[in-house]
Design a protein around this motif. Structure first.
Motif, PDB file in Angstrom:
ATOM      1  N   ILE A 171       9.749  65.972 -33.531  1.00  0.00           N
ATOM      2  CA  ILE A 171       8.604  65.433 -32.782  1.00  0.00           C
ATOM      3  C   ILE A 171       8.887  63.999 -32.337  1.00  0.00           C
ATOM      4  N   ILE A 172       9.420  63.193 -33.244  1.00  0.00           N
ATOM      5  CA  ILE A 172       9.719  61.799 -32.888  1.00  0.00           C
ATOM      6  C   ILE A 172      10.695  61.745 -31.724  1.00  0.00           C
ATOM      7  N   LEU A 173      11.812  62.472 -31.876  1.00  0.00           N
ATOM      8  CA  LEU A 173      12.820  62.459 -30.825  1.00  0.00           C
ATOM      9  C   LEU A 173      12.248  62.958 -29.501  1.00  0.00           C
ATOM     10  N   GLY A 174      11.495  64.052 -29.598  1.00  0.00           N
ATOM     11  CA  GLY A 174      10.909  64.648 -28.398  1.00  0.00           C
ATOM     12  C   GLY A 174      10.010  63.659 -27.683  1.00  0.00           C
ATOM     13  N   THR A 175       9.109  63.011 -28.441  1.00  0.00           N
ATOM     14  CA  THR A 175       8.180  62.059 -27.846  1.00  0.00           C
ATOM     15  C   THR A 175       8.935  60.912 -27.182  1.00  0.00           C
ATOM     16  N   LEU A 176       9.930  60.390 -27.910  1.00  0.00           N
ATOM     17  CA  LEU A 176      10.680  59.256 -27.378  1.00  0.00           C
ATOM     18  C   LEU A 176      11.368  59.615 -26.072  1.00  0.00           C
ATOM     19  N   ILE A 177      12.000  60.770 -26.062  1.00  0.00           N
ATOM     20  CA  ILE A 177      12.721  61.171 -24.860  1.00  0.00           C
ATOM     21  C   ILE A 177      11.735  61.430 -23.720  1.00  0.00           C
ATOM     22  N   TYR A 178      10.622  62.077 -24.057  1.00  0.00           N
ATOM     23  CA  TYR A 178       9.612  62.420 -23.042  1.00  0.00           C
ATOM     24  C   TYR A 178       9.007  61.162 -22.423  1.00  0.00           C
ATOM     25  N   LYS A 179       8.662  60.189 -23.280  1.00  0.00           N
ATOM     26  CA  LYS A 179       7.943  59.020 -22.766  1.00  0.00           C
ATOM     27  C   LYS A 179       8.869  57.881 -22.349  1.00  0.00           C
ATOM     28  N   GLY A 180      10.042  57.797 -22.979  1.00  0.00           N
ATOM     29  CA  GLY A 180      10.892  56.649 -22.689  1.00  0.00           C
ATOM     30  C   GLY A 180      12.178  56.996 -21.973  1.00  0.00           C
ATOM     31  N   GLY A 181      12.467  58.280 -21.867  1.00  0.00           N
ATOM     32  CA  GLY A 181      13.737  58.707 -21.285  1.00  0.00           C
ATOM     33  C   GLY A 181      13.924  58.204 -19.864  1.00  0.00           C
ATOM     34  N   SER A 182      12.785  58.135 -19.104  1.00  0.00           N
ATOM     35  CA  SER A 182      12.881  57.794 -17.687  1.00  0.00           C
ATOM     36  C   SER A 182      13.368  56.361 -17.471  1.00  0.00           C
ATOM     37  N   ILE A 183      13.147  55.487 -18.455  1.00  0.00           N
ATOM     38  CA  ILE A 183      13.475  54.075 -18.254  1.00  0.00           C
ATOM     39  C   ILE A 183      14.935  53.765 -18.573  1.00  0.00           C
ATOM     40  N   ILE A 184      15.594  54.676 -19.329  1.00  0.00           N
ATOM     41  CA  ILE A 184      16.976  54.426 -19.742  1.00  0.00           C
ATOM     42  C   ILE A 184      17.920  54.499 -18.540  1.00  0.00           C
ATOM     43  N   SER A 185      18.697  53.444 -18.385  1.00  0.00           N
ATOM     44  CA  SER A 185      19.720  53.425 -17.346  1.00  0.00           C
ATOM     45  C   SER A 185      20.751  52.392 -17.744  1.00  0.00           C
ATOM     46  N   VAL A 186      21.857  52.351 -17.034  1.00  0.00           N
ATOM     47  CA  VAL A 186      22.877  51.358 -17.349  1.00  0.00           C
ATOM     48  C   VAL A 186      22.283  49.957 -17.200  1.00  0.00           C
ATOM     49  N   ASP A 187      21.471  49.779 -16.150  1.00  0.00           N
ATOM     50  CA  ASP A 187      20.833  48.475 -15.931  1.00  0.00           C
ATOM     51  C   ASP A 187      19.960  48.078 -17.107  1.00  0.00           C
ATOM     52  N   PHE A 188      19.198  49.067 -17.628  1.00  0.00           N
ATOM     53  CA  PHE A 188      18.298  48.798 -18.758  1.00  0.00           C
ATOM     54  C   PHE A 188      19.090  48.272 -19.946  1.00  0.00           C
ATOM     55  N   LEU A 189      20.250  48.852 -20.176  1.00  0.00           N
ATOM     56  CA  LEU A 189      21.059  48.451 -21.324  1.00  0.00           C
ATOM     57  C   LEU A 189      21.718  47.086 -21.116  1.00  0.00           C
ATOM     58  N   PHE A 190      22.047  46.780 -19.877  1.00  0.00           N
ATOM     59  CA  PHE A 190      22.908  45.607 -19.676  1.00  0.00           C
ATOM     60  C   PHE A 190      22.295  44.458 -18.881  1.00  0.00           C
ATOM     61  N   THR A 191      20.957  44.426 -18.736  1.00  0.00           N
ATOM     62  CA  THR A 191      20.346  43.259 -18.087  1.00  0.00           C
ATOM     63  C   THR A 191      19.367  42.596 -19.053  1.00  0.00           C
ATOM     64  N   ASP A 192      19.003  41.358 -18.694  1.00  0.00           N
ATOM     65  CA  ASP A 192      18.067  40.603 -19.530  1.00  0.00           C
ATOM     66  C   ASP A 192      16.640  41.064 -19.273  1.00  0.00           C
ATOM     67  N   PRO A 193      15.765  40.883 -20.265  1.00  0.00           N
ATOM     68  CA  PRO A 193      14.348  41.134 -20.019  1.00  0.00           C
ATOM     69  C   PRO A 193      13.799  40.071 -19.054  1.00  0.00           C
ATOM     70  N   ILE A 194      12.892  40.452 -18.189  1.00  0.00           N
ATOM     71  CA  ILE A 194      12.305  39.478 -17.262  1.00  0.00           C
ATOM     72  C   ILE A 194      10.782  39.585 -17.286  1.00  0.00           C
ATOM     73  N   LYS A 195      10.127  38.672 -16.576  1.00  0.00           N
ATOM     74  CA  LYS A 195       8.666  38.634 -16.451  1.00  0.00           C
ATOM     75  C   LYS A 195       7.996  38.714 -17.821  1.00  0.00           C
ATOM     76  N   GLY A 196       8.346  37.796 -18.702  1.00  0.00           N
ATOM     77  CA  GLY A 196       7.742  37.766 -20.033  1.00  0.00           C
ATOM     78  C   GLY A 196       7.945  39.055 -20.809  1.00  0.00           C
ATOM     79  N   MET A 197       9.125  39.637 -20.679  1.00  0.00           N
ATOM     80  CA  MET A 197       9.530  40.857 -21.378  1.00  0.00           C
ATOM     81  C   MET A 197       8.755  42.095 -20.951  1.00  0.00           C
ATOM     82  N   THR A 198       8.078  42.026 -19.813  1.00  0.00           N
ATOM     83  CA  THR A 198       7.358  43.224 -19.374  1.00  0.00           C
ATOM     84  C   THR A 198       8.222  44.057 -18.440  1.00  0.00           C
ATOM     85  N   ALA A 199       9.388  43.569 -18.112  1.00  0.00           N
ATOM     86  CA  ALA A 199      10.280  44.339 -17.245  1.00  0.00           C
ATOM     87  C   ALA A 199      11.718  43.953 -17.564  1.00  0.00           C
TER      88      ALA A 199
END
Lengths: 291, 266
Positions: free
Chosen positions: A37-65
């Motif tokens: 369930i944990i894995l499923g939820t994480l992938i379902y809700k957060g999977g879309s945001i994962i990308s190479v950019d997500f892994l290798f760029t700094d957080p911006i706009k007060g960590m909201t992006a």
């Protein structure tokens, strides 16, 4: 009556056996349900945001992006420094306890202390880290302080895993060596350690996966809420994945829903990856048993 | 009664130094005494047999001879053991003592190293580094242990995965690689088939020319085949020591020895 025909007692035993097997199997299935369930939820809700950019760029706009690179980088730093301390220390202690220490009250007291150290809550370790490393040794809030705290916390894991794998080497091997005139150290180096190294490495990898996810011990000792630059040395503060997850989930307003899930997914993926390596390693070594 | 020491004097010229001399030896584990009042001499190039039922103290006896008691905090002994005339209590370097004494255990212990490394281990521990030298030692020891022909093509496979009988011969090869002055075998044939046992026995007869051998065995006939003199241990005491031939022709001093040899007990 035939010799091998089923009696009533046989049938009853068989039924009970089926009942218990089913019961235990259901329990096991129930156990893996939360993980799925944990894995499923994480992938379902957060999977879309994962990308190479997500892994290798700094957080911006007060960590909201933006991405999570400083946190990812910081976690690798923290774990690496913690390992550099805990592995040599833990392995040496385990070798002493398993191969040299006489069986007396002192050794038993040390063993007891190690077991208790494993049971100390992580927040207590955190406060100890603040007192000892940040203030007393004057390392300040830094990677060094945080890693030392993590190292002390995971030391029992390394010691216990190492001790167990040393003790899995049959005593007869040691005696054969001693009878040849080998010293204890020659015996350890030539015969015991080479055959225990797989178990030790497994323990180390498990330690890595545990260290990666810890939050409390690093919160007050070296991990920062937000840092716009990467640490330059072990005396700098750093961001870390676990604390970053806590921050974006609860401390910052206006974070898009997918972001914390994405961070959690990366964190869990790191831990699972380390665990899988550990399991694969163990299976590989079990395949070439030496005795 | 003629003491053991007296008999030694008549059989061996006085100038021959015993390889091993045990005086008033008693051994205990904690408060439990397992062996007491042992007096004996083992002469160079003899095979000295020790027979006796389980729990007679035979293995503990061997452990004291190469001072393995130092690895067992529970084990202690009184009396003296001299090797080449030197009291082992006063030796500073017990590792050197052990390296001159080869030991073979009841159950074969093939170390989890390659066959080659098993035999090369002891020379390496002693500081031999030259590959050529090691090659020679390995081949010679495996040959003398009657194992070379079976393993010469797979010296780099694991020694611990050989069959029981092969592992026991590997253990003997390893003991020989120490170039020992004294070889102690503790019921070596327990896990070995009869044919291999006979081959090893032939090897021992050859080795006798170069070294002294102490053979602990639970096979009375094995002692008869191999030993020059045989001691009978029973429940923590040495009942008697005789020329093996006397022992087996009924010339025993003690009724119990005869009983054991004839299989009436034990």
């Amino acid at each position: 009556m035939e010799m091998f025909s089923e009696s009533i007692l046989n049938r009853k035993n068989k039924r009970t056996q089926t009942l218990f097997r089913t019961l235990f199997m259901l329990m096991t299935l129930l156990l893996i349900l939360p993980v799925l369930i944990i894995l499923g939820t994480l992938i379902y809700k957060g999977g879309s945001i994962i990308s190479v950019d997500f892994l290798f760029t700094d957080p911006i706009k007060g960590m909201t992006a933006g991405g999570i690179f400083p946190a990812l980088f910081g976690t690798v730093w923290l774990v690496a420094v913690a390992l550099m301390v805990s592995v040599p220390l833990g392995v040496a202690a385990a070798i002493y306890l398993s191969e040299y220490a006489p069986n007396n009250w002192f050794t038993r007291a040390i063993n007891l202390a190690i077991i208790n150290l494993a049971g100390v809550p992580s927040i207590v370790h955190a406060l100890f880290g603040v007192g000892a490393f940040v203030i007393f040794f004057g390392f300040g809030t830094s990677i060094l302080s945080a890693s030392l705290t993590l190292a002390i916390m995971t030391l029992p894991v390394v010691i216990v895993a190492t001790k167990e794998s040393l003790q899995a080497v049959p005593e007869a091997f040691r005696e054969a060596c001693w009878n040849m005139g080998a010293t204890r150290w020659q015996t350890i180096r030539r015969v015991v350690l080479p055959n225990a190294v797989s178990g030790i490495l497994t323990g180390v990898i498990l330690e890595v996966s545990r260290t990666t996810g810890e939050t409390a011990p690093i919160m007050f000792t070296g991990a920062a809420f937000f840092l716009p630059f990467l640490p330059q040395s072990v005396f700098d503060q750093t961001m870390a994945m676990s604390l970053h997850l806590f921050v974006v989930s609860t401390q910052v307003p206006g974070v898009p829903n997918a972001l914390p899930y994405g961070v959690a997914l990366v964190l869990i993926a790191m831990v699972l990856l380390m665990n899988s390596i550990s399991i694969a390693f163990r299976m590989h070594l079990r395949g070439k048993k030496k005795w | 009664m003629v003491t053991t020491a007296d008999r030694m004097v008549t059989e061996h010229p006085a100038e021959v130094l015993p390889k091993l001399e045990v005086t008033d030896l008693s051994i205990s584990y904690g408060n439990t005494n397992v062996l007491s009042g042992i007096n004996l001499k083992v002469m160079p190039n003899e095979i000295f047999g020790i027979i006796g039922p389980a729990n007679a103290g035979k293995t503990s006896f061997l452990k004291v001879l190469n001072r393995m008691d130092t690895f067992d905090s529970n084990m202690s002994f009184e009396g003296d053991v001299s090797f080449n005339g030197l009291n082992t209590r006063k030796l500073r370097n017990l590792y050197a003592l052990r390296s001159r004494i080869g030991v073979v255990f009841p159950l074969p212990v093939g170390l989890p190293l390659t066959i080659y490394e098993n035999v090369a281990l002891s020379p390496r521990l002693m500081g031999t580094k030259s590959k050529v030298e090691l090659d020679i030692i390995v081949e010679r020891c495996l040959m003398r242990a009657a194992l070379w022909d079976e393993v010469k093509d797979r010296l780099n496979s694991l020694g611990s995965l050989l069959s029981g009988g092969q592992q026991q011969r590997l253990t003997i090869a390893r003991a020989l690689s120490q170039d020992p002055e004294l070889l102690m075998l503790d019921e070596f044939s327990i896990a070995v088939d009869p044919v291999t046992t006979m081959r090893i026995e032939d090897v021992l007869k050859e080795l006798k020319k170069e070294m002294t051998i102490i053979l602990v065995t639970n096979l009375v006939q094995q002692a008869r085949r191999l030993a020059d003199r045989t001691a009978f241990f029973l429940a923590g005491e040495c009942v008697e020591i005789e020329n093996t031939e006397d022992l087996f022709t009924g010339n025993t001093q003690d009724e119990r020895t005869l009983g054991y040899i004839e299989g009436r007990f034990g």
